[in-house]
Design an enzyme around this catalytic site. Structure first.
Site, PDB file in Angstrom:
ATOM      1  N   HIS A   1       2.805  -3.879   6.491  1.00  0.00           N
ATOM      2  CA  HIS A   1       1.848  -2.789   6.301  1.00  0.00           C
ATOM      3  C   HIS A   1       1.913  -1.865   7.517  1.00  0.00           C
ATOM      4  CE1 HIS A   1      -0.620  -4.530   2.906  1.00  0.00           C
ATOM      5  NE2 HIS A   1       0.056  -5.592   3.277  1.00  0.00           N
TER       6      HIS A   1
ATOM      7  N   GLU B   1       1.157  -5.184  10.756  1.00  0.00           N
ATOM      8  CA  GLU B   1       0.683  -3.804  10.719  1.00  0.00           C
ATOM      9  C   GLU B   1       1.539  -3.056  11.732  1.00  0.00           C
ATOM     10  OE1 GLU B   1      -1.669  -2.353   8.549  1.00  0.00           O
ATOM     11  OE2 GLU B   1      -3.602  -2.857   9.430  1.00  0.00           O
TER      12      GLU B   1
ATOM     13  N   HIS C   1       0.841  -1.200   0.000  1.00  0.00           N
ATOM     14  CA  HIS C   1       0.000   0.000   0.000  1.00  0.00           C
ATOM     15  C   HIS C   1       0.873   1.246   0.000  1.00  0.00           C
ATOM     16  CE1 HIS C   1      -3.277  -2.760   1.665  1.00  0.00           C
ATOM     17  NE2 HIS C   1      -3.605  -2.435   0.422  1.00  0.00           N
TER      18      HIS C   1
ATOM     19  N   ARG D   1      -3.509   4.841  -1.814  1.00  0.00           N
ATOM     20  CA  ARG D   1      -3.304   3.481  -1.292  1.00  0.00           C
ATOM     21  C   ARG D   1      -3.068   2.454  -2.414  1.00  0.00           C
ATOM     22  NH1 ARG D   1      -5.315  -0.413   2.805  1.00  0.00           N
ATOM     23  NH2 ARG D   1      -6.649  -1.993   1.878  1.00  0.00           N
TER      24      ARG D   1
HETATM   25  O1  DDK Z   1      -5.018  -4.926   3.569  1.00  0.00           O
HETATM   26  C1  DDK Z   1      -5.472  -4.525   4.627  1.00  0.00           C
HETATM   27  O2  DDK Z   1      -6.573  -3.958   4.688  1.00  0.00           O
HETATM   28  C2  DDK Z   1      -4.684  -4.679   5.902  1.00  0.00           C
HETATM   29  C3  DDK Z   1      -3.363  -4.021   5.824  1.00  0.00           C
HETATM   30 SE1  DDK Z   1      -3.518  -2.143   5.413  1.00  0.00          SE
HETATM   31  C4  DDK Z   1      -4.381  -6.121   6.214  1.00  0.00           C
HETATM   32  C5  DDK Z   1      -5.604  -6.968   6.358  1.00  0.00           C
HETATM   33  C6  DDK Z   1      -5.290  -8.339   6.910  1.00  0.00           C
HETATM   34  C7  DDK Z   1      -4.590  -9.224   5.970  1.00  0.00           C
HETATM   35  C8  DDK Z   1      -5.408  -9.477   4.744  1.00  0.00           C
HETATM   36  N1  DDK Z   1      -5.094 -10.714   4.164  1.00  0.00           N
HETATM   37 ZN    ZN Z   2      -1.596  -1.937   3.938  1.00  0.00          ZN
HETATM   38 ZN    ZN Z   3      -2.991  -1.126   7.377  1.00  0.00          ZN
END
Ligand code: DDK
Ligand code: ZN
Ligand code: ZN
Length: 418
Positions: A305, A379, A177, A235
């Site tokens: 992330h 995260e 992202h 994003r």
């Molecule tokens: O993609 C997303 O919305 C977040 C990171 Se910004 C991670 C969500 C969990 C892992 C998705 N497979």
């Molecule tokens: Zn992300």
């Molecule tokens: Zn995130």
């Protein structure tokens, strides 16, 4: 000829346009009843708002914090409506433009050079990739796995003691992202640490002797470049699609894992648009092809992330527990504990669907279903004080603590190789 030059001039001016965020705010809402959730969704339908966390209106439910970026023209009205609804509402960021400018430390001494404690532009990262990959041929090499939509080369760095036979490996990517800049900073940090502690740190030495680590420093290069030059809050990818004027798909909703069944949008204008088909985004296709090609050697998949301080693992496309749930959970808890030992930063671990939100089409679920057992999504910092605008002064501590978690996971993977 003159006409063409003029036209090019206009195109250049148009491209150089930078989105400003003066007077825009980020609110934190705490919906506790259905009416609150409905109200947030109605707001999202009636005006341009940007969901920071969760990442789209569809993902909003009771009892989760909702961080919402609201344009200046609507802030007063939104605040009033929220107050009247009785929903707990706080202001995380008073003025996004001011906060954005504060994110970058003083741009001295030399803004042209790459730095591990700054948010580097793509041009600087690209130059860094070239120089670092020729610095130590015994430990690092690179390969281009394809180009992005806009034609930028995607380089994967292979780090590990050179060997004549194929070693087991780990795949690490950052910057899926675009606006999650601390993620991109982490991959650069990891490469630096790996090269500089090989031979002195026994854990790193053991890792790189026995395994290779494939590092993709910036996954979504087009988007990342766009956040530096045009819109800091972007994003998605930057692909165009016939039939819509909206640009880009979410590269973490575009993988062939329960694709677009939950927590993703089929609306090309949404920030969680799943794309026109699985792997429609060339960046996703390039990485998926690479992982498929190296499937027999890849033992772990790590993707970085921000923000929320979570360590997630499959599944996100279903609430069903993964076959290796208890091992994945134990390792995640060990990694979180190692991370916390340095500065006390608290992480929550668990499967994506139950811990953050159901979201199909993610890279971690895809890698796991392909057979890569140790599949984790980080995260990173923070929990919303700065959100995506984490100050540069936090790059070093964030990367240092994250290294401990990553090394905890890689040690576990190594111990379980044979
Ligand atoms: O993609 C997303 O919305 C977040 C990171 Se910004 C991670 C969500 C969990 C892992 C998705 N497979
Ligand atoms: Zn992300
Ligand atoms: Zn995130």
């Amino acid at each position: 000829m003159m006409k063409i030059l003029l036209l090019l001039g206009f195109v250049a001016v148009a491209l150089a346009e930078v989105t400003r965020f003066d007077g825009e705010k980020v609110f934190r809402l705490k919906p506790v009843i259905d009416e609150h959730v409905l109200l947030i969704k109605e707001l999202a339908n009636s005006m341009e708002v940007d969901f920071w966390s969760p990442e789209s209106a569809d993902l909003v439910t009771i009892d989760i914090d909702v961080d919402l970026h609201v344009p200046a023209a609507h802030t007063d009205m939104v605040y009033t409506i929220l107050q009247q609804s009785g929903m707990e509402t706080g202001v995380l960021i008073e003025d996004l433009q001011a906060q954005m400018e504060e994110q970058l430390d003083n741009r001295t001494p030399d803004p042209r050079t790459h730095s591990y404690t700054k948010y580097n532009s793509w041009d600087k990262i690209q130059a860094w990739i070239s120089s670092i990959s020729s610095s130590n041929p015994d430990l690092i090499s690179r390969q281009v796995i394809g180009n992005t939509y806009e034609g930028r080369p995607m380089n994967v760095l292979k780090i590990g003691k050179k060997s004549s036979s194929t070693k087991p490996s780990i795949f690490l990517d950052c910057g899926i992202h675009a606006r999650e800049w601390i993620s991109t900073a982490f991959c650069q940090w990891f490469v630096k640490e790996a090269l500089s502690t090989y031979g002195s740190d026994s854990e790193m030495t053991g890792l790189l002797n026995q395994m290779d680590v494939y590092v993709l420093p910036v996954f979504n290069i087009d988007g990342y470049d766009f956040t530096h030059n045009s819109n800091r809050m972007w994003r998605k990818t930057r692909s165009r699609m016939s039939g819509s004027s909206c640009i880009g798909a979410d590269p973490n909703r575009n993988w062939n894992a329960g694709w677009c069944t939950t927590g993703a949008s089929s609306n090309p204008c949404s920030d969680t648009f799943c794309g026109s088909s699985p792997e429609s985004e060339i960046e996703v296709k390039n990485v998926a092809d690479f992982i498929r090609r190296n499937k027999s050697s890849i033992k772990a998949y790590l993707t970085i992330h921000s923000y929320s301080q979570l360590l997630l693992f499959p599944y996100s496309y279903t609430f069903q527990l993964a076959e290796h749930h208890s091992e994945l959970m134990t390792v995640a808890e060990g990694a979180s504990k190692a991370l916390r030992s340095l500065y006390g930063t608290e992480y929550t671990s668990g499967p994506g669907a139950a811990t953050i939100y159901p979201a199909a089409g993610g890279s971690d679920d895809w890698a796991y279903d392909l057979g890569v057992k140790y599949s984790y999504t980080f995260e990173l910092r923070d929990t919303g004080r700065y959100g995506f605008l984490l100050p540069e002064s936090q790059i070093k501590p964030t990367c240092e603590e994250t290294m401990l978690a990553v090394k905890y996971i890689t040690s576990h993977v190594q111990k379980n190789l044979y």
